[in-house]
Design a protein around this motif. Structure first.
Motif, PDB file in Angstrom:
ATOM      1  N   LEU A  18       0.829  -1.205   0.000  1.00 30.36           N
ATOM      2  CA  LEU A  18       0.000   0.000   0.000  1.00 30.36           C
ATOM      3  C   LEU A  18       0.860   1.251   0.000  1.00 30.36           C
ATOM      4  CD1 LEU A  18      -2.728  -1.118   2.577  1.00 30.36           C
ATOM      5  CD2 LEU A  18      -3.050  -0.799   0.117  1.00 30.36           C
ATOM      6  N   GLN A  45      -7.856   1.623   2.455  1.00 26.47           N
ATOM      7  CA  GLN A  45      -6.516   2.133   2.146  1.00 26.47           C
ATOM      8  C   GLN A  45      -5.500   1.761   3.222  1.00 26.47           C
ATOM      9  OE1 GLN A  45      -6.704   6.300   1.247  1.00 26.47           O
ATOM     10  NE2 GLN A  45      -8.233   6.047  -0.374  1.00 26.47           N
ATOM     11  N   THR A  46      -5.936   0.986   4.189  1.00 25.26           N
ATOM     12  CA  THR A  46      -5.029   0.468   5.216  1.00 25.26           C
ATOM     13  C   THR A  46      -5.212  -1.039   5.302  1.00 25.26           C
ATOM     14  OG1 THR A  46      -6.613   0.683   7.033  1.00 25.26           O
ATOM     15  CG2 THR A  46      -5.228   2.613   6.527  1.00 25.26           C
ATOM     16  N   ALA A  71      -7.914  -2.623  -2.929  1.00 22.10           N
ATOM     17  CA  ALA A  71      -7.399  -1.315  -2.514  1.00 22.10           C
ATOM     18  C   ALA A  71      -7.144  -0.522  -3.797  1.00 22.10           C
ATOM     19  CB  ALA A  71      -6.104  -1.481  -1.733  1.00 22.10           C
ATOM     20  N   PRO A  72      -7.452   0.759  -3.796  1.00 24.65           N
ATOM     21  CA  PRO A  72      -7.824   1.595  -2.631  1.00 24.65           C
ATOM     22  C   PRO A  72      -9.324   1.739  -2.430  1.00 24.65           C
ATOM     23  CG  PRO A  72      -7.342   2.987  -4.494  1.00 24.65           C
ATOM     24  CD  PRO A  72      -7.160   1.579  -4.989  1.00 24.65           C
ATOM     25  N   ARG A 128      -3.801  -0.530  -7.685  1.00 28.41           N
ATOM     26  CA  ARG A 128      -4.906  -1.449  -7.391  1.00 28.41           C
ATOM     27  C   ARG A 128      -4.327  -2.740  -6.815  1.00 28.41           C
ATOM     28  NH1 ARG A 128     -10.285  -2.018  -9.626  1.00 28.41           N
ATOM     29  NH2 ARG A 128     -10.996  -4.195  -9.615  1.00 28.41           N
ATOM     30  N   SER A 180      -2.157   5.700  -3.641  1.00 34.24           N
ATOM     31  CA  SER A 180      -3.606   5.617  -3.843  1.00 34.24           C
ATOM     32  C   SER A 180      -3.975   5.212  -5.256  1.00 34.24           C
ATOM     33  CB  SER A 180      -4.253   6.969  -3.501  1.00 34.24           C
ATOM     34  OG  SER A 180      -3.702   7.991  -4.318  1.00 34.24           O
TER      35      SER A 180
END
Length: 761
Positions: A344, A455-456, A450-451, A352, A349
């Motif tokens: 991540l 996002q975590t 994600a995102p 994918r 951001s």
């Protein structure tokens, strides 16, 4: 023995001194008595040479630390003979001379007195004999010459002098013995240290090493050479550290540190050096102490090497296990979360990422049927298949149990992930060979991206769990992508579990009771305890909604214990003969304390064991047949009745009737519903009744809602009926144990969601 060695060391000088002194005296007084002095000098010279030869011949002496009493006596005799020989002529000359010759003899004797005492002080008995002989013969010579006051005064001086010499000898003897004892202790310690060091090198995994001032190995031990795979001769004079050169990671840095210490001639400790010995990776912990000579010049190193390879490998293994699953060797939750965080952070951001959560369908049945070792084998096989299916860049992890998670950073478009999920389902649907049998399981998959879905790592894992939960809810063996409403559902579910944890303490759980009615008499014979949850905000929650949560979270054990205790307490207030029936969850049978829980409830309530009936389903026996049967026998031994609930809905009902002597069979509601319309159902119910009668069991039909059903069941021979036709579940305060009259058809209700989800302990 060291006492005699100390004397022997001075014998050569003393004998030479004897010859010189006797020769000087002979030359000085030759004119007085030439014949006597010549003979005496010859005797002294021969005796001195003999004693000198004897001392040299016996050197070195035995390694014994203490002289024998015989050796001491011999030394004492020799001292007596030497003193007598040496003093024989001087003592006689005292009677023959005067003036300066007389004074010379007195001085010679005085010197002999002190010299002999000092030489022999390590052997006190010899010294005392020597001093007494010299003093005694001198006094005798003085008195023989003249008995006047001057000669008496000289005798007195020799007495005082002799006593002083004896006192000095004894004091020096004590000091000598004390110093020798200390020396012996030091030698003992040195010997012990030597033995320990030798044993240390032979037995321990460590060994000693040593260098000279040029930092080259010397005195190479066999253990050191063996550890390096070389001979001692190959290592001797080799430069320090040159044997440790390797391209193993960490080796150059460790050697640089050793080189820095060597240049500074500083002491170092536990410098870990990785290197390979004949292709085998080893780790050595090297410690060294620098030594300097009396001038302060560096003289080399002495140190110890410890082979810490086993420790390092254990540390590596522990570090690996801290981030990997011990059974499958896949990354665990901690490592997966760290890798997900890295992905991540690296992608930002715009990148994918797909996370897939997998949960095996049917694993619990395999684990229960074949045992935990077989379950572990199945999990290992599943892990192997997942490794073969995933593509480069994918990360497979096991979170525990039968839950696996896959991280994909490539091929993350929706269609690509769908295709990948279908491949996973197909691969894990194929049979596994377990203990000679082909075992099939399935898999349910949840997917989050994600995102978009988080996002975590925490949010992604939470949402992929929600998607997995939806996949399992919708039939298993499929996959579902995360949607926003799933998170809300999952959060609600988690809040409900948390509220359920507090339900007992808050007195929110209550028991309702539904009667059993005798099919022929209409009399109430007992009641079944049914659990309800009166939630402070949601109102009354159906068992079908919270019992599965209680089983999934493990709360069913505590809740079940409360139900048993509360049901017994309530039943103890009923009329004699009225039974209370309590359902027991399969999960409660995993708790080996169930018989003790039941016994404690009976004891605290005072209820007769024969009035308590425990209802179990076939699921209890499928999960762990041997363990469940053992617990059932313990419960039965208390005097408690055992009923087989939902009979006929499973696969092995008849075999269970042979395995355990149940007291009662309960016909499942699914048979009762179709009883009036279907002939096959009527035949099955009749067969169940015949089996129960043949095995000496009573039979109860549940879910009776119409008069026609009741009539058929009564004609079939069912002993007890239960259902809305007779009574809905009621609180204890509303129970009545009077005769129940069957209502007309339109007065009977139908069993709805509440009793389809009927659950209990």
């Amino acid at each position: 023995m060291r006492q005699l060695q100390a004397v022997d060391q001075l014998i050569p000088a003393m004998m030479v001194a004897n010859v010189i002194c006797s020769g000087a005296l002979m030359l000085l007084l030759f004119e007085v008595q030439p014949v006597v002095l010549s003979a005496w000098f010859g005797l002294i010279a021969l005796a001195s040479l003999w004693r000198l030869f004897q001392a040299v011949r016996k050197s070195p002496r035995s390694n014994r630390r203490w002289a024998s009493s015989r050796a001491v006596r011999k030394s004492t005799r020799q001292a007596f003979i030497m003193a007598a020989c040496f003093m024989s002529v001087p003592a006689w000359l005292l009677t023959q001379t005067s003036d300066l010759p007389f004074a010379s003899i007195v001085c010679l004797i005085t010197g002999m007195l002190w010299a002999g005492g000092l030489v022999l002080n390590s052997v006190p008995s010899a010294a005392v004999v020597y001093i007494c002989v010299v003093s005694g013969m001198t006094i005798a010579g003085l008195l023989a010459k003249n008995a006047d006051r001057y000669h008496f005064f000289l005798c007195f001086l020799f007495l005082i002098g002799g006593a002083t010499v004896i006192r000095s000898v004894l004091r020096h003897a004590r000091l000598f013995i004390g110093s020798q004892l200390q020396q012996i202790d030091l030698e003992d310690q040195s010997e012990l240290i030597g033995v320990l060091l030798k044993d240390y090198e032979e037995q321990a995994s460590d060994w000693l090493w040593e260098t000279d001032a040029d930092l080259r190995y010397k005195n190479v031990s066999d253990r050191f050479a063996e550890a390096l795979g070389r001979s001692p001769g190959e290592i001797e004079r080799v430069a320090f550290g040159s044997l440790l050169v390797s391209d193993v990671p960490g080796n150059p840095e460790a050697r640089l540190l050793l080189r820095a210490h060597a240049r500074a001639h500083s002491t170092f400790r536990d410098v870990v050096v990785p290197f390979d010995v004949t292709g085998d990776l080893r780790w050595w912990s090297i410690s060294g102490r620098s030594f300097f000579d009396e001038t302060g010049a560096f003289s080399g190193y002495r140190g110890v090497c410890a082979d810490i390879t086993a420790t390092k490998r254990a540390e590596t293994r522990i570090a690996h296990l801290a981030h990997h699953d011990a059974l499958t060797d896949l990354p665990n939750r901690a490592l997966f979360s760290a890798k997900l965080d890295e992905a991540l952070a690296e992608g930002g951001s715009a990148t994918r990422i797909a996370v897939l959560s997998l949960d095996l369908d049917g694993f619990k049945a395999v684990n229960d049927r074949y045992g935990h070792p077989a379950g572990d084998t199945l999990l290992t096989e599943v892990a192997g298949r997942l490794r073969r299916i995933v593509e480069r860049g994918d990360l497979v992890a096991r979170f525990g149990g039968d839950e696996f998670v896959i991280l994909r950073t490539a091929f993350t478009q929706t269609l690509e992930v769908e295709t990948f999920a279908e491949r996973l389902i197909a691969a894990l649907r194929a049979p596994f060979a377990i203990e000679g049998d082909e075992v099939s399981v399935g898999v349910s998959i949840g997917v989050a991206f994600a995102p978009f879905d988080g996002q975590t790592s925490e949010s992604l894992l939470r949402n992929v769990d929600a998607a997995l939960y939806r996949a399992k809810e919708e039939g298993r063996g499929t996959y579902r992508f995360f949607a926003a409403e799933m998170d809300h559902t999952l959060q609600e579910r988690r809040r409900l579990i948390q509220d359920l944890r507090l339900a007992i303490a808050r007195n929110e759980l209550v028991l309702y009771f539904q009667p059993y009615v005798g099919s022929e008499t209409g009399l109430v014979t007992g009641c079944e305890a049914l659990l309800r949850w009166r939630h402070p905000d949601r109102g009354m929650i159906a068992p079908a909604e919270f019992i599965p949560l209680a089983e999934e979270s493990g709360l069913i054990v505590d809740i079940g214990a409360w139900v048993i205790e509360e049901a017994c307490r309530e039943a103890a207030t009923w009329p004699d003969g009225q039974r209370i029936s309590v359902n027991v969850s399969p999960l409660q049978f995993r708790d080996r304390e169930l018989p003790k829980t039941i016994l404690a409830a009976l004891a605290s309530s005072g209820l007769s064991p024969s009035r308590l009936e425990v209802e179990v389903t076939e699921t209890v026996l499928v999960a762990d047949a041997s363990g469940a049967l053992d617990i059932l026998r313990q419960v039965r031994a208390l005097g408690v009745r055992i009923a087989l609930d939902d009979f006929g809905t499973g696969y092995s009902s008849l075999s269970y009737l042979r395995t355990f002597p149940f007291d009662k069979i309960k016909i499942d509601k699914s048979f009762v519903d179709d009883l009036a319309e279907r002939r096959d159902t009527q035949v099955i119910v009749q067969a169940i009744r015949d089996i129960a009668e043949g095995l000496g069991m009573s039979i109860t039909a549940e879910g009776v809602e119409t008069l026609e059903q009741a009539t058929h069941l009564r004609e079939t021979g069912c002993h007890e009926l239960q259902g809305y036709l007779y009574s809905r579940p009621k609180p204890a305060a509303e129970l009545s144990f009077e005769r129940v009259n069957e209502p007309r058809m339109n007065e009977a209700g139908t069993d709805g969601e509440w009793e389809r989800g009927r659950a209990s302990a």
